[in-house]
Design a protein around this motif. Structure first.
Motif, mmCIF file in Angstrom:
data_model
loop_
_atom_site.group_PDB
_atom_site.id
_atom_site.type_symbol
_atom_site.label_atom_id
_atom_site.label_comp_id
_atom_site.label_asym_id
_atom_site.label_seq_id
_atom_site.Cartn_x
_atom_site.Cartn_y
_atom_site.Cartn_z
ATOM 1 N N ASP A 1 0.949 -1.155 -0.161
ATOM 2 C CA ASP A 1 -0.132 0.075 -0.049
ATOM 3 C C ASP A 1 0.841 1.265 -0.056
ATOM 4 O O ASP A 1 1.438 1.819 1.095
ATOM 5 N N ARG A 2 1.428 1.582 -1.174
ATOM 6 C CA ARG A 2 2.360 2.711 -1.428
ATOM 7 C C ARG A 2 1.646 3.769 -2.413
ATOM 8 O O ARG A 2 1.290 3.470 -3.512
ATOM 9 N N ASP A 3 1.775 5.159 -1.968
ATOM 10 C CA ASP A 3 0.978 5.948 -2.719
ATOM 11 C C ASP A 3 1.674 7.447 -2.189
ATOM 12 O O ASP A 3 2.323 7.526 -1.269
ATOM 13 N N GLU A 4 1.876 8.323 -3.216
ATOM 14 C CA GLU A 4 2.385 9.540 -3.121
ATOM 15 C C GLU A 4 1.846 10.205 -2.296
ATOM 16 O O GLU A 4 2.540 11.173 -1.401
ATOM 17 N N LEU A 5 0.617 10.183 -1.812
ATOM 18 C CA LEU A 5 -0.051 11.096 -0.815
ATOM 19 C C LEU A 5 0.317 10.580 0.587
ATOM 20 O O LEU A 5 0.415 11.363 1.411
ATOM 21 N N HIS A 6 0.932 9.214 0.701
ATOM 22 C CA HIS A 6 1.460 8.672 1.824
ATOM 23 C C HIS A 6 2.772 9.616 2.096
ATOM 24 O O HIS A 6 2.972 10.153 3.240
ATOM 25 N N THR A 7 3.469 9.747 1.235
ATOM 26 C CA THR A 7 4.752 10.567 1.434
ATOM 27 C C THR A 7 4.367 12.028 1.848
ATOM 28 O O THR A 7 5.033 12.748 2.597
ATOM 29 N N LEU A 8 3.384 12.667 1.160
ATOM 30 C CA LEU A 8 2.860 14.119 1.576
ATOM 31 C C LEU A 8 2.778 14.034 3.200
ATOM 32 O O LEU A 8 3.104 15.107 3.751
ATOM 33 N N VAL A 9 1.808 13.053 3.574
ATOM 34 C CA VAL A 9 1.182 13.647 5.023
ATOM 35 C C VAL A 9 2.173 12.908 5.940
ATOM 36 O O VAL A 9 2.058 13.187 7.217
ATOM 37 N N ALA A 10 3.101 12.163 5.519
ATOM 38 C CA ALA A 10 4.178 11.805 6.411
ATOM 39 C C ALA A 10 5.382 12.729 6.477
ATOM 40 O O ALA A 10 6.024 12.660 7.680
ATOM 41 N N ASP A 11 5.310 13.790 5.795
ATOM 42 C CA ASP A 11 6.157 14.880 5.917
ATOM 43 C C ASP A 11 5.647 15.946 6.798
ATOM 44 O O ASP A 11 4.509 16.395 6.566
ATOM 45 N N LYS A 12 6.297 16.041 8.065
ATOM 46 C CA LYS A 12 5.705 16.628 9.193
ATOM 47 C C LYS A 12 5.635 18.310 8.720
ATOM 48 O O LYS A 12 4.958 18.829 9.596
ATOM 49 N N TYR A 13 6.061 18.711 7.595
ATOM 50 C CA TYR A 13 6.055 20.251 7.344
ATOM 51 C C TYR A 13 4.945 20.161 6.056
ATOM 52 O O TYR A 13 4.027 20.896 6.269
ATOM 53 N N LYS A 14 4.930 19.363 5.096
ATOM 54 C CA LYS A 14 3.886 19.499 4.271
ATOM 55 C C LYS A 14 2.729 19.098 4.761
ATOM 56 O O LYS A 14 1.670 19.451 4.189
ATOM 57 N N VAL A 15 2.508 18.166 5.749
ATOM 58 C CA VAL A 15 1.368 17.541 6.156
ATOM 59 C C VAL A 15 0.584 18.752 6.656
ATOM 60 O O VAL A 15 -0.805 18.841 6.565
ATOM 61 N N ARG A 16 1.090 20.038 7.033
ATOM 62 C CA ARG A 16 0.308 20.859 7.373
ATOM 63 C C ARG A 16 -0.550 21.767 6.597
ATOM 64 O O ARG A 16 -1.760 22.046 7.001
ATOM 65 N N ALA A 17 -0.208 21.787 5.226
ATOM 66 C CA ALA A 17 -1.250 22.422 4.342
ATOM 67 C C ALA A 17 -2.249 21.179 4.230
ATOM 68 O O ALA A 17 -3.448 21.756 3.669
ATOM 69 N N TYR A 18 -2.156 19.943 4.133
ATOM 70 C CA TYR A 18 -3.041 18.857 4.005
ATOM 71 C C TYR A 18 -4.175 19.134 4.965
ATOM 72 O O TYR A 18 -5.220 18.896 5.069
ATOM 73 N N VAL A 19 -3.619 19.220 6.471
ATOM 74 C CA VAL A 19 -4.396 19.023 7.658
ATOM 75 C C VAL A 19 -5.376 20.649 7.607
ATOM 76 O O VAL A 19 -6.568 20.422 7.702
ATOM 77 N N GLU A 20 -4.765 21.786 7.313
ATOM 78 C CA GLU A 20 -5.457 22.989 7.149
ATOM 79 C C GLU A 20 -6.500 22.672 5.951
ATOM 80 O O GLU A 20 -7.703 23.308 6.390
ATOM 81 N N LYS A 21 -6.434 22.084 4.879
ATOM 82 C CA LYS A 21 -7.340 21.777 3.788
ATOM 83 C C LYS A 21 -8.466 21.197 4.505
ATOM 84 O O LYS A 21 -9.582 21.262 4.108
ATOM 85 N N LYS A 22 -8.162 19.966 5.139
ATOM 86 C CA LYS A 22 -9.143 19.049 5.378
ATOM 87 C C LYS A 22 -9.852 19.540 6.877
ATOM 88 O O LYS A 22 -11.188 19.101 6.940
ATOM 89 N N ILE A 23 -9.371 19.927 7.884
ATOM 90 C CA ILE A 23 -9.721 20.262 8.806
ATOM 91 C C ILE A 23 -9.742 21.765 9.546
ATOM 92 O O ILE A 23 -10.506 22.353 10.535
ATOM 93 N N GLY A 24 -8.820 22.324 8.900
ATOM 94 C CA GLY A 24 -8.778 23.904 9.202
ATOM 95 C C GLY A 24 -7.284 24.056 10.088
ATOM 96 O O GLY A 24 -6.737 23.332 10.824
ATOM 97 N N ALA A 25 -6.897 25.364 10.127
ATOM 98 C CA ALA A 25 -5.713 25.718 10.389
ATOM 99 C C ALA A 25 -5.620 25.959 11.931
ATOM 100 O O ALA A 25 -4.412 25.788 12.672
ATOM 101 N N LYS A 26 -6.754 25.972 12.476
ATOM 102 C CA LYS A 26 -6.933 26.444 13.986
ATOM 103 C C LYS A 26 -6.343 25.055 14.664
ATOM 104 O O LYS A 26 -6.201 25.173 16.002
#
Length: 311
Positions: free
Chosen positions: A78-103
């Motif tokens: 189970d390998r996907d480029e999205l996994h790389t993005l969200v495992a990155d503790k820096y880039k995941v921030r934009a993903y989290v902001e989009k999904k649940i909000g920056a707060k």
């Protein structure tokens, strides 16, 4: 084999390699030789060998049944480029902001790809944590900048930036993360202590249990598991039981956030901190303990494994 502080020999050697000059230069050639071997040997062989060593039985990849078996199946298949993005503790921030909000994000104070920039003039005076975005080495907690050996700290992170966590764990999502250093605000309770983290294990997009680690920065670390209705589960995973804690007032919000972030994945652990009534996102982990952590009973490993659908 464990020493008096509860660390095994491998952990002690890792500490020497990371934190001392003589250890680093002495062990570096062996480390490079070791990673070269890992690059040559097939991932499947390494995972099966490591599983047998840690778990005591042969990994069945054709018909995995236990949770640890299924976690290792996911590592391979189970390998996907999205996994790389969200495992990155820096880039995941934009993903989290989009999904649940920056707060829900811990305030980011600084980021850099150059360890030479880790200097007190670039950072606050107190209360922050310095860590890398591409591995699981923890970080350096700074209560007061004046108390830190900055030369040693820069040297530590210079070395960490050279490491690739994939080759030691065969967790593919770490392989292509661009290393960098991030500095976040240090979350603390009213008494100044580090808050416990709530590790939400989600199977097929649904919260199955919450794992709470107590005193994780000490040698007396304990752990409880609670189901999605906040009932204590009579299974424990890798640590002895800790103190019982009441159901958080914002548990339903926590559950919603975890499932929102988990819905695109078969199995994922979403970590949060609950601080002074507010929920903060910690990180997303795809393979808890790399799938090599024993439950206190084999029945628990099998029970949780049956809840995870790999189809």
């Amino acid at each position: 084999m464990y020493n008096r502080e509860g660390k095994n020999i491998r952990d002690r050697i890792s500490d020497i390699y990371r934190e001392s000059d003589w250890g680093y230069y002495l062990l570096r050639p062996f480390y490079l030789l070791y990673t070269l071997g890992l690059k040559i040997i097939p991932d499947k062989f390494i995972i099966k060998s490591s599983f047998k060593k840690h778990m005591g039985y042969t990994l069945d990849l054709d018909n995995p049944q236990t949770l640890n078996e299924k976690i290792n199946w996911l590592k391979l298949y189970d390998r996907d480029e999205l996994h790389t993005l969200v495992a990155d503790k820096y880039k995941v921030r934009a993903y989290v902001e989009k999904k649940i909000g920056a707060k829900y994000l811990i305030p980011l104070l600084y980021q850099t790809k150059d360890s030479n920039n880790i200097r007190p003039e670039n950072l606050p005076d107190n209360n922050y944590i310095i860590k890398t975005n591409h591995d699981s080495s923890g970080g350096v907690i700074v209560r007061e900048s004046s108390e830190i050996d900055w030369n040693s700290t820069r040297k530590r992170f210079k070395r960490l930036l050279k490491e690739n966590h994939y080759y030691s764990t065969i967790e593919w999502q770490y392989k292509n993360i661009e290393p960098r250093i991030i500095v976040e605000k240090l979350l603390t309770n009213d008494d100044g202590s580090i808050p416990d983290d709530y590790k939400c294990h989600c199977f097929n997009g649904k919260l199955e249990f919450v794992m709470i680690d107590f005193d994780r920065h000490t040698n007396k670390r304990t752990r409880n598991l609670y189901d999605s209705n906040w009932n204590l589960i009579p299974c424990n995973w890798g640590r002895p039981y800790g103190r019982d804690v009441p159901r958080p007032e914002n548990f339903e919000e926590l559950k919603f956030l975890a499932e929102t972030l988990a819905k695109d994945f078969k199995y994922v652990r979403v970590d949060f901190y609950l601080v002074k009534g507010h929920i903060y996102f910690g990180e997303i982990t795809f393979h808890h303990a790399s799938g090599f952590q024993k439950f206190y009973t084999d029945e628990c490993d099998y029970k949780f494994g049956q809840l995870l659908n790999l189809d």
